[in-house]
Write a protein that holds these residues in place. Structure first.
Motif, PDB file in Angstrom:
ATOM      1  N   HIS A  21       9.528   6.514   2.329  1.00  0.00           N
ATOM      2  CA  HIS A  21       9.114   5.735   1.158  1.00  0.00           C
ATOM      3  C   HIS A  21       7.889   4.895   1.498  1.00  0.00           C
ATOM      4  O   HIS A  21       7.672   4.547   2.651  1.00  0.00           O
ATOM      5  N   SER A  22       7.130   4.581   0.464  1.00  0.00           N
ATOM      6  CA  SER A  22       5.950   3.753   0.706  1.00  0.00           C
ATOM      7  C   SER A  22       6.274   2.289   0.456  1.00  0.00           C
ATOM      8  O   SER A  22       7.214   1.945  -0.280  1.00  0.00           O
ATOM      9  N   CYS A  23       5.469   1.455   1.066  1.00  0.00           N
ATOM     10  CA  CYS A  23       5.587   0.020   0.875  1.00  0.00           C
ATOM     11  C   CYS A  23       5.405  -0.317  -0.614  1.00  0.00           C
ATOM     12  O   CYS A  23       6.017  -1.238  -1.145  1.00  0.00           O
ATOM     13  N   GLN A  24       4.568   0.488  -1.258  1.00  0.00           N
ATOM     14  CA  GLN A  24       4.299   0.244  -2.674  1.00  0.00           C
ATOM     15  C   GLN A  24       5.554   0.326  -3.534  1.00  0.00           C
ATOM     16  O   GLN A  24       5.694  -0.406  -4.515  1.00  0.00           O
ATOM     17  N   ARG A  63      13.181   4.403   5.629  1.00  0.00           N
ATOM     18  CA  ARG A  63      11.905   3.740   5.366  1.00  0.00           C
ATOM     19  C   ARG A  63      10.712   4.679   5.417  1.00  0.00           C
ATOM     20  O   ARG A  63       9.766   4.545   4.639  1.00  0.00           O
ATOM     21  N   GLY A 115       0.812  -1.211   0.000  1.00  0.00           N
ATOM     22  CA  GLY A 115       0.000   0.000   0.000  1.00  0.00           C
ATOM     23  C   GLY A 115       0.844   1.259   0.000  1.00  0.00           C
ATOM     24  O   GLY A 115       2.073   1.207  -0.091  1.00  0.00           O
ATOM     25  N   LEU A 116       0.190   2.382   0.092  1.00  0.00           N
ATOM     26  CA  LEU A 116       0.877   3.670   0.059  1.00  0.00           C
ATOM     27  C   LEU A 116       1.399   4.091   1.421  1.00  0.00           C
ATOM     28  O   LEU A 116       2.018   5.144   1.570  1.00  0.00           O
ATOM     29  N   GLU A 117       1.152   3.248   2.424  1.00  0.00           N
ATOM     30  CA  GLU A 117       1.659   3.581   3.760  1.00  0.00           C
ATOM     31  C   GLU A 117       3.185   3.503   3.759  1.00  0.00           C
ATOM     32  O   GLU A 117       3.784   2.920   2.872  1.00  0.00           O
ATOM     33  N   LYS A 118       3.773   4.088   4.784  1.00  0.00           N
ATOM     34  CA  LYS A 118       5.227   4.146   4.843  1.00  0.00           C
ATOM     35  C   LYS A 118       5.842   2.751   4.935  1.00  0.00           C
ATOM     36  O   LYS A 118       5.202   1.799   5.413  1.00  0.00           O
TER      37      LYS A 118
END
Lengths: 142, 142
Positions: free
Chosen positions: B77-80, B74, A117-120
């Motif tokens: 930046h996003s998980c994506q 981290r 997802g767009l979460e960190k």
DNA sequence: GTTGACCTTAGAGTTACCTCTAAGCTTATA
DNA sequence: TATAAGCTTAGAGGTAACTCTAAGGTCAAC
């Protein structure tokens, strides 16, 4: 007799590549014009097409050089020599496939375990796996 | 603090490769001894291990450089971003697999149609296929 | 104090397969 | 006849990921 760009168009290679193959002994022009232009006979075209076909199938230039030397004098070589080259290639392909399959499996599993997802990325499971030395540490079957 | 050969032994890379990775920004030694020897901290070792793990999985050095910059910060930046890199790699692997499967199919069929005996290669079916532009001409399904 | 293992650097070499460039000649077209 | 397209050569450049070499400094052991 064809000029190099005509051969190129005929078999689907660039003139650069044809000269490159020539330098490596795969293709040759049996004649030259007065001005030094390469001229390709029907036999030359066939040979070039052979090279192209073999290349499409995935044979290396070195494999093709061997196949060509057999093709040039079939009666001095056995059919087995040809199948050996082919079988070796098949083994090589199978080996690479196995490698890729392993990679595919790991990558898929990494993606399965991650939201994306767009979460960190603070708790990104993929980064964690890489930090922990691979999938085994996160419950992967291996 | 570890010297380069100790790091090499620890993570399973040659000293050459470690210096090569350093030149490409993947691994670094946070200190140097008085005499100029590279000295690796625990964090450096972890980073190097991360690189090794990612490399084992099949990520390119460029991929790894990106993953490292995410790992380094981290929360910016996003998980994506991580899954994108992973997904791209998976696509690349799948594409290569498809290529290899096609090669495997052709090579297997070439072998199936050929005796591969010690007799002369005068009528070798593999050479004939290559001469005729591929399998289609010999009844292959394609 | 002298071996011998280990470290440093810049840079070249490897593998496989192209891909392109430069400088100059030739051929075809308008 | 001029211009553009095409040909020649040798050789450099590109990609990916190392791998090695040379020439020399450092360190631990005997």
């Amino acid at each position: 007799m064809l000029k190099i760009s005509e051969l190129a168009g005929r078999i689907g290679l660039s003139t650069h590549t044809i000269r490159f193959y020539e330098k490596h002994g795969l293709i040759e022009a049996s004649e030259r014009s007065e001005s030094g232009y390469r001229l390709y006979s029907a036999a030359d075209v066939n040979r070039a097409a052979f090279v192209k076909t073999a290349r499409n199938i995935g044979f290396s230039l070195e494999d093709i050089a061997q196949l060509l030397s057999i093709r040039l004098d079939r009666s001095s070589h056995s059919c087995q020599e040809v199948t050996d080259i082919t079988r070796n290639k098949l083994h090589e392909v199978s080996r690479k496939m196995a490698e890729l399959k392993a990679m595919q499996k790991v990558l898929s599993r990494l993606l399965d375990n991650c939201d994306g997802g767009l979460e960190k990325a603070t708790h990104c499971s993929i980064l964690e796996v890489l930090d922990n030395g691979g999938l085994a540490a996160t419950g992967g079957v291996n």
